[in-house]
Design a protein around this motif. Sequence first.
Motif, PDB file in Angstrom:
ATOM      1  N   MET A 188       0.852  -1.187   0.000  1.00 12.98           N
ATOM      2  CA  MET A 188       0.000   0.000   0.000  1.00 12.98           C
ATOM      3  C   MET A 188       0.886   1.234   0.000  1.00 12.98           C
ATOM      4  SD  MET A 188      -2.879   1.159   2.823  1.00 12.98           S
ATOM      5  CE  MET A 188      -4.213   0.114   2.294  1.00 12.98           C
ATOM      6  N   THR A 189       0.462   2.250  -0.716  1.00 11.04           N
ATOM      7  CA  THR A 189       1.215   3.503  -0.730  1.00 11.04           C
ATOM      8  C   THR A 189       0.787   4.386   0.438  1.00 11.04           C
ATOM      9  OG1 THR A 189      -0.392   4.668  -2.105  1.00 11.04           O
ATOM     10  CG2 THR A 189       1.371   3.442  -3.246  1.00 11.04           C
ATOM     11  N   LEU A 190       1.638   5.327   0.759  1.00 10.53           N
ATOM     12  CA  LEU A 190       1.310   6.281   1.812  1.00 10.53           C
ATOM     13  C   LEU A 190       0.087   7.098   1.422  1.00 10.53           C
ATOM     14  CD1 LEU A 190       2.490   7.093   4.578  1.00 10.53           C
ATOM     15  CD2 LEU A 190       3.685   8.932   3.417  1.00 10.53           C
ATOM     16  N   SER A 191      -0.016   7.433   0.148  1.00 10.60           N
ATOM     17  CA  SER A 191      -1.167   8.203  -0.332  1.00 10.60           C
ATOM     18  C   SER A 191      -2.466   7.427  -0.180  1.00 10.60           C
ATOM     19  CB  SER A 191      -0.985   8.569  -1.803  1.00 10.60           C
ATOM     20  OG  SER A 191       0.145   9.377  -1.965  1.00 10.60           O
ATOM     21  N   ALA A 192      -2.435   6.141  -0.501  1.00 10.75           N
ATOM     22  CA  ALA A 192      -3.633   5.310  -0.361  1.00 10.75           C
ATOM     23  C   ALA A 192      -4.032   5.185   1.101  1.00 10.75           C
ATOM     24  CB  ALA A 192      -3.393   3.930  -0.968  1.00 10.75           C
ATOM     25  N   LEU A 193      -3.041   5.034   1.980  1.00 15.43           N
ATOM     26  CA  LEU A 193      -3.344   4.943   3.411  1.00 15.43           C
ATOM     27  C   LEU A 193      -3.937   6.257   3.911  1.00 15.43           C
ATOM     28  CD1 LEU A 193      -3.266   3.351   6.074  1.00 15.43           C
ATOM     29  CD2 LEU A 193      -0.939   4.221   6.408  1.00 15.43           C
ATOM     30  N   ALA A 194      -3.371   7.373   3.483  1.00 17.64           N
ATOM     31  CA  ALA A 194      -3.876   8.687   3.901  1.00 17.64           C
ATOM     32  C   ALA A 194      -5.332   8.850   3.495  1.00 17.64           C
ATOM     33  CB  ALA A 194      -3.027   9.798   3.285  1.00 17.64           C
ATOM     34  N   GLU A 195      -5.661   8.420   2.288  1.00 13.54           N
ATOM     35  CA  GLU A 195      -7.038   8.523   1.820  1.00 13.54           C
ATOM     36  C   GLU A 195      -7.966   7.586   2.598  1.00 13.54           C
ATOM     37  OE1 GLU A 195      -9.400   7.631  -2.291  1.00 13.54           O
ATOM     38  OE2 GLU A 195      -7.460   8.645  -2.449  1.00 13.54           O
ATOM     39  N   THR A 196      -7.507   6.372   2.862  1.00  8.68           N
ATOM     40  CA  THR A 196      -8.315   5.396   3.592  1.00  8.68           C
ATOM     41  C   THR A 196      -8.587   5.845   5.023  1.00  8.68           C
ATOM     42  OG1 THR A 196      -7.384   3.595   2.277  1.00  8.68           O
ATOM     43  CG2 THR A 196      -8.417   2.980   4.356  1.00  8.68           C
TER      44      THR A 196
END
Length: 77
Positions: free
Chosen positions: A16-24
């Motif tokens: 998982m990318t940091l961006s995807a985690l931030a959005e989630t």
Amino acid sequence: MPIIVNLDVMLARRKMTLSALAETVNITLANLSILKSGRAKAVRFSTLAAICQALDCQPADILEHRHDPRDLRSVED
């Protein structure tokens, strides 16, 4: 600092990318980057819980305590 943040390790394990985690988790990328880099001075339990849920892990998978031998305070006191 004796608290080590292993967020990058868990992100790699979950692919998982940091961006995807931030959005989630609904947290800004900047704040998540500060946490990931170990520069955060605090983290809310609700944020930690959301990260753990998103990564399907436990807080101990993200946060680690390492004893600093230079610390002059005795744990035995």
